[in-house]
Design an enzyme around this catalytic site. Structure first.
Site, mmCIF file in Angstrom:
data_model
loop_
_atom_site.group_PDB
_atom_site.id
_atom_site.type_symbol
_atom_site.label_atom_id
_atom_site.label_comp_id
_atom_site.label_asym_id
_atom_site.label_seq_id
_atom_site.Cartn_x
_atom_site.Cartn_y
_atom_site.Cartn_z
ATOM 1 N NE ARG A 1 -4.051 -1.893 2.004
ATOM 2 C CZ ARG A 1 -3.812 -3.166 2.643
ATOM 3 N NH1 ARG A 1 -2.885 -3.365 3.616
ATOM 4 N NH2 ARG A 1 -4.762 -4.125 2.410
ATOM 5 C CE LYS B 1 -0.487 14.410 -13.765
ATOM 6 N NZ LYS B 1 -0.715 14.976 -15.273
#
Ligand code: NAD
Length: 359
Positions: free
Chosen positions: A118, A140
């Site tokens: 995660r 990004k």
């Protein structure tokens, strides 16, 4: 030189200098004293920088994963192979993943860092000019899908970015020009001082004069960091300005089926289109034509693989993922260093601009 991308608890330093990469292991050992380190790179960089990576291996006890080279490998399979490597080597949540490479390595490794357990800390060491001035900063991350580029990904900010301009010594000229397009772009969106800097130093930067190029990269990274700090998730419209020239560029890349023209090469043509469009619709005042055109004349426009068809280019703009409610948004210049986003431009003006340039 060092400065910070201000994102609250996600803020991070960008450390820029020639040969700064040699100091990277000591900096990371100090900043992440209890962590293990993994490095993702590609086979080209692994070969070119084998001795540097070997020295990092011993000082950081690095495990290294090599991915194949090329945009065609920016896929979910490559991403999964990185996750396999992290799992098999029993990396933990405190482990740090270092991406060494151009935008492809940074994007796919960053996306793997965002997903593994995660999310684990991630460090960018960009080795192309494009990655230095653009993709390594901003968080990004993504992989491509057969139906489109960068369709699967996450916003995942790095913890550190090391921009070492010495990597550019081995970068092929076409890749250099492609990255230069993104640096040149900041001249149109980051204020008058950046416009004047690009105008004054274009030739020196294209000749890769180290000090001037370092200044240009520093100013570009500062400009990108400033936009990202204000609009991390691209929801406020500011980050859209970074796409100056890109609406045209994406349709050119699609027209040539992503082959024979590098992204930045398409962006150079896209910036020419954006200026001509601004001139046509009157966002650029006639009193500014000559200053804009003196800069445009110094732009290193590459040859295209063939003459593009203006009507096809226009229709391909509607398949871009940035199209919202069927409207194509264009970024057009107003005054030197300043551009605006416009979503209400008449198709006839866009097609006339394309015909003027490619017709
Ligand atoms: N995340 C973002 O915000 C963002 C922004 C812009 C572009 N991108 C992505 O970046 C990618 C393009 O990045 P790129 O232009 O760096 O391409 P790239 O990563 O494919 O690198 C270009 C080529 O240069 C080689 N190379 C890299 N460094 C080198 C060096 N120092 N010496 C010699 N060869 C070297 C690479 O192996 C490759 O063959 C695209 O996938 C694009 O979608 C992402």
């Amino acid at each position: 030189m060092e400065f910070t991308v201000n994102l609250g608890s996600k803020s991070y330093p960008i450390i820029i200098d020639r040969s700064i990469a040699s100091r990277m292991p000591d900096i990371l050992k100090t900043d992440f004293p209890k962590s293990r380190f993994a490095l993702v790179t590609n086979c080209t960089i692994a070969k070119l920088y084998a001795s540097m990576i070997d020295s990092w291996k011993s000082s950081l006890n690095l495990a290294v994963h090599e991915m194949p080279d090329g945009e065609q490998y920016k896929t979910i399979d490559t991403w999964e192979a990185i996750l396999d490597f992290l799992i098999r080597n029993k990396f933990e949540r405190s482990s740090v993943l270092i991406a060494l490479g151009g935008g492809v390595v940074g994007d796919v490794a960053g996306f793997a860092a965002s997903a593994f357990l995660r999310g684990i800390p991630f460090v960018q060491i960009p080795t192309t000019l494009l990655a230095m001035v653009d993709s390594s900063v901003g968080g990004k991350t993504a992989v491509d899908h057969p139906l489109g580029k960068n369709l699967i990904g996450a916003f995942w900010q790095p913890k550190r970015v090391f921009v070492d301009t010495a990597f550019l010594d081995t970068l092929p000229q076409n890749e250099f020009i492609s990255g230069y397009a993104e640096l040149f772009k900041y001249g149109f969106i980051s204020g008058r001082a950046m416009f004047d800097f690009v105008k004054r130093n274009n030739d020196a930067m294209l000749n890769r004069e180290p000090d001037v190029l370092l200044q240009g990269i520093l100013k570009s990274v500062e400009a990108k960091a400033d936009v990202v700090s204000q609009d991390e998730f691209e929801t406020k419209g500011l980050r859209a300005l970074l796409n100056y020239g890109h609406t045209f560029a994406h349709s050119l890349e699609r027209f040539y089926n992503f082959s024979g023209v590098l992204h930045g090469e398409a962006v150079l043509w896209g910036m020419k289109c954006a200026y001509n469009l601004g001139k046509r619709i009157g966002t650029v005042a006639s009193s500014d034509y000559s200053i804009f055109e003196s800069v445009m004349a110094s732009m290193p426009l590459p040859a295209l693989p063939g003459k593009p068809d203006p009507e096809s280019l226009y229709s391909m703009m509607f398949t871009d993922k940035k199209v919202e409610s069927g409207k194509v948004r264009f970024i057009v210049p107003t005054t030197p260093g300043v551009s605006i986003v416009k979503g209400d431009i008449d198709s006839s003006d866009v097609i006339a601009t394309l015909k003027e340039i490619f017709g």
